[in-house]
Design an enzyme around this catalytic site. Structure first.
Site, PDB file in Angstrom:
ATOM      1  N   THR A 202       7.897   0.547   9.594  1.00 32.42           N
ATOM      2  CA  THR A 202       6.465   0.270   9.658  1.00 32.42           C
ATOM      3  C   THR A 202       6.231  -1.209   9.410  1.00 32.42           C
ATOM      4  O   THR A 202       6.963  -1.818   8.626  1.00 32.42           O
ATOM      5  CB  THR A 202       5.777   1.070   8.538  1.00 32.42           C
ATOM      6  OG1 THR A 202       5.858   2.441   8.862  1.00 32.42           O
ATOM      7  CG2 THR A 202       4.347   0.675   8.316  1.00 32.42           C
ATOM      8  N   ARG A 230       1.548  15.255  11.714  1.00 25.57           N
ATOM      9  CA  ARG A 230       1.896  14.682  10.399  1.00 25.57           C
ATOM     10  C   ARG A 230       1.360  13.256  10.272  1.00 25.57           C
ATOM     11  O   ARG A 230       1.517  12.425  11.144  1.00 25.57           O
ATOM     12  CB  ARG A 230       3.410  14.690  10.231  1.00 25.57           C
ATOM     13  CG  ARG A 230       3.912  14.094   8.912  1.00 25.57           C
ATOM     14  CD  ARG A 230       4.328  12.649   9.058  1.00 25.57           C
ATOM     15  NE  ARG A 230       4.838  12.101   7.811  1.00 25.57           N
ATOM     16  CZ  ARG A 230       5.000  10.791   7.583  1.00 25.57           C
ATOM     17  NH1 ARG A 230       4.679   9.912   8.510  1.00 25.57           N
ATOM     18  NH2 ARG A 230       5.453  10.359   6.434  1.00 25.57           N
ATOM     19  N   GLY A 232       1.330   9.898   7.517  1.00 25.37           N
ATOM     20  CA  GLY A 232       1.863   9.329   6.285  1.00 25.37           C
ATOM     21  C   GLY A 232       0.786   8.514   5.592  1.00 25.37           C
ATOM     22  O   GLY A 232      -0.416   8.735   5.763  1.00 25.37           O
ATOM     23  N   ASP A 233       1.232   7.554   4.844  1.00 26.61           N
ATOM     24  CA  ASP A 233       0.314   6.700   4.074  1.00 26.61           C
ATOM     25  C   ASP A 233      -0.318   5.582   4.913  1.00 26.61           C
ATOM     26  O   ASP A 233      -1.379   5.063   4.566  1.00 26.61           O
ATOM     27  CB  ASP A 233       1.083   6.042   2.918  1.00 26.61           C
ATOM     28  CG  ASP A 233       2.265   5.211   3.440  1.00 26.61           C
ATOM     29  OD1 ASP A 233       3.019   5.717   4.311  1.00 26.61           O
ATOM     30  OD2 ASP A 233       2.426   4.064   3.000  1.00 26.61           O
ATOM     31  N   GLY A 256       5.912   8.085   3.272  1.00 27.62           N
ATOM     32  CA  GLY A 256       4.462   8.060   3.107  1.00 27.62           C
ATOM     33  C   GLY A 256       3.921   9.127   2.184  1.00 27.62           C
ATOM     34  O   GLY A 256       2.974   8.886   1.425  1.00 27.62           O
TER      35      GLY A 256
HETATM   36  C1  SD4 Z   1       4.950   6.822   6.975  1.00 29.22           C
HETATM   37  N1  SD4 Z   1       5.090   4.908   5.515  1.00 29.22           N
HETATM   38  O1  SD4 Z   1       4.447   7.242   8.010  1.00 29.22           O
HETATM   39  C2  SD4 Z   1       5.281   5.340   6.883  1.00 29.22           C
HETATM   40  C3  SD4 Z   1       6.658   5.104   7.401  1.00 29.22           C
HETATM   41  C4  SD4 Z   1       7.253   3.766   7.099  1.00 29.22           C
HETATM   42  O2  SD4 Z   1       8.892   2.239   7.563  1.00 29.22           O
HETATM   43  O3  SD4 Z   1       6.777   3.003   6.326  1.00 29.22           O
HETATM   44  N2  SD4 Z   1       8.340   3.444   7.715  1.00 29.22           N
HETATM   45  O4  SD4 Z   1       5.243   7.541   6.039  1.00 29.22           O
END
Ligand code: SD4
Length: 343
Positions: A202, A230, A232-233, A256
């Site tokens: 990310t 799904r 994430g954060d 996340g």
């Molecule tokens: C998530 N935090 O979707 C993100 C993934 C991530 O490097 O940071 N990947 O959970």
């Protein structure tokens, strides 16, 4: 594909005295920048993204414009984990999440967005053109198209297609292990890893402009071969990103689910408000995750990256391997963050 192990060595002192590095090259820790502007972002891809941001910051532009433009570089690149070149969900669709926040606490977010090249720019439009903070799925896509964004072809990138086909052979759904070094332990190894590469990245970015104002952005495809729907954060204000122009800003990367449960980026900023420096604040929240998750913490990666109002940058990760890129007037470097577990 980025190569995380290529750390650009930073000299102990910036040649023009603009940046004072309190760290040995590549060994992690806190970096003080005397003078603005400055931009920091997650992982190796942050180096290129920072250059994009610098096109704005270097000309005295606004941090908000810089953090949008910066992460657009990564969104447009053929990256496993950001933008339309990313790996799909387990049903074969690339779904993207992004958010942005400015110095006035304005914020915008999109999640579960398909077929749009620059989710970060749609997030900005949500912030600027709607009374809302977050749009998701088909509604977010409908809004993007109405705003003039092109609906791209529904097609996997040349890298993602074989990775997905490989995954389909087993179609074994396990909780995604994000940013954990691949040791052949699961299906979330989109590229032929096993050589020290990582399975996700990310991009989260935070910048301070010449006016001393802060903004941040975060954009991702989440986890490769994730369960459909799904999140994430990364698109969640307070989890993947938080900006408080009085105090500082923080962005997160990694698993996340475990960032959300501690309201990660917001928690880091609140600790900075109480006087902790960025690295110490990031460390406290990483320690909290380690406490909460106990055994599971050994198998997940989470990292926070923060910048305070004094221009001090710092990061901390659960495991070794997290790098962040920093760019100021005279400094452009990749720094290896310290971690809770040492190896
Ligand atoms: C998530 N935090 O979707 C993100 C993934 C991530 O490097 O940071 N990947 O959970």
């Amino acid at each position: 594909m980025v190569h995380r192990r290529k750390f650009i060595q930073s000299s102990a002192l910036g040649s023009l005295g603009v940046l004072f590095s309190k760290i040995a090259a590549g060994s992690g820790g806190t970096v003080s920048i005397k003078g603005k502007p400055v931009v920091i972002s997650t992982w190796d891809a942050g180096l290129e993204a920072n250059k994009g941001a610098w096109e704005i910051l270097g000309k005295g532009g606004r941090a908000l414009d810089a953090v949008e433009k910066g992460v657009m570089v990564t969104e447009a690149s053929q990256n496993c984990c950001v933008g339309l070149g990313a790996n799909p969900d387990r049903d074969g669709y690339v779904t993207l999440d992004a958010c942005i926040m400015d110095e006035f606490s304005n914020c915008g977010s999109v999640a579960f967005l398909e077929r749009i090249k620059h989710p970060i720019s749609v997030a900005r439009r949500v912030m600027e053109k709607t009374p809302h903070v977050m749009l998701v799925g088909s509604g977010a896509q409908q809004f993007a198209v109405a705003e003039g964004f092109t609906l791209e072809e529904q097609k996997l990138s040349p890298e993602a297609q074989p990775a997905y086909e490989e995954w389909l052979k087993k179609s074994e759904y396990k909780s995604p292990l994000i940013n954990v070094e691949n040791k052949g332990h699961g299906p979330f190894a989109p590229y032929k890893l096993g050589n020290g590469e990582w399975n996700h990245d990310t991009i989260g970015m935070v910048a301070m402009d010449t006016f001393g104002n802060l903004s941040g952005s975060c954009t991702t495809s989440g986890a490769g071969f994730k369960m459909r729907g799904r999140l994430g954060d990364s698109p969640i204000i307070g989890a993947g990103l938080f900006v408080d122009n009085e105090v500082g800003a923080c962005t997160a990367t990694g698993q996340g689910e475990d960032v959300i449960r501690v309201a990660g980026s917001h928690s880091v900023v609140e600790l900075m408000r109480q006087g902790l420096n960025p690295e110490a604040a990031c460390k406290k929240i990483i320690e909290r995750i380690a406490r909460i998750k106990k055994e599971k913490a050994k198998n997940i990666q989470v990292a926070f990256l923060a910048l305070n109002k004094q221009g001090i940058a710092g990061a901390y990760a659960l495991h070794p391997g997290f790098s962040y890129a920093i760019k100021s007037g005279t400094k452009e470097t990749l720094i290896k963050a310290k971690s809770y577990f040492k190896s």
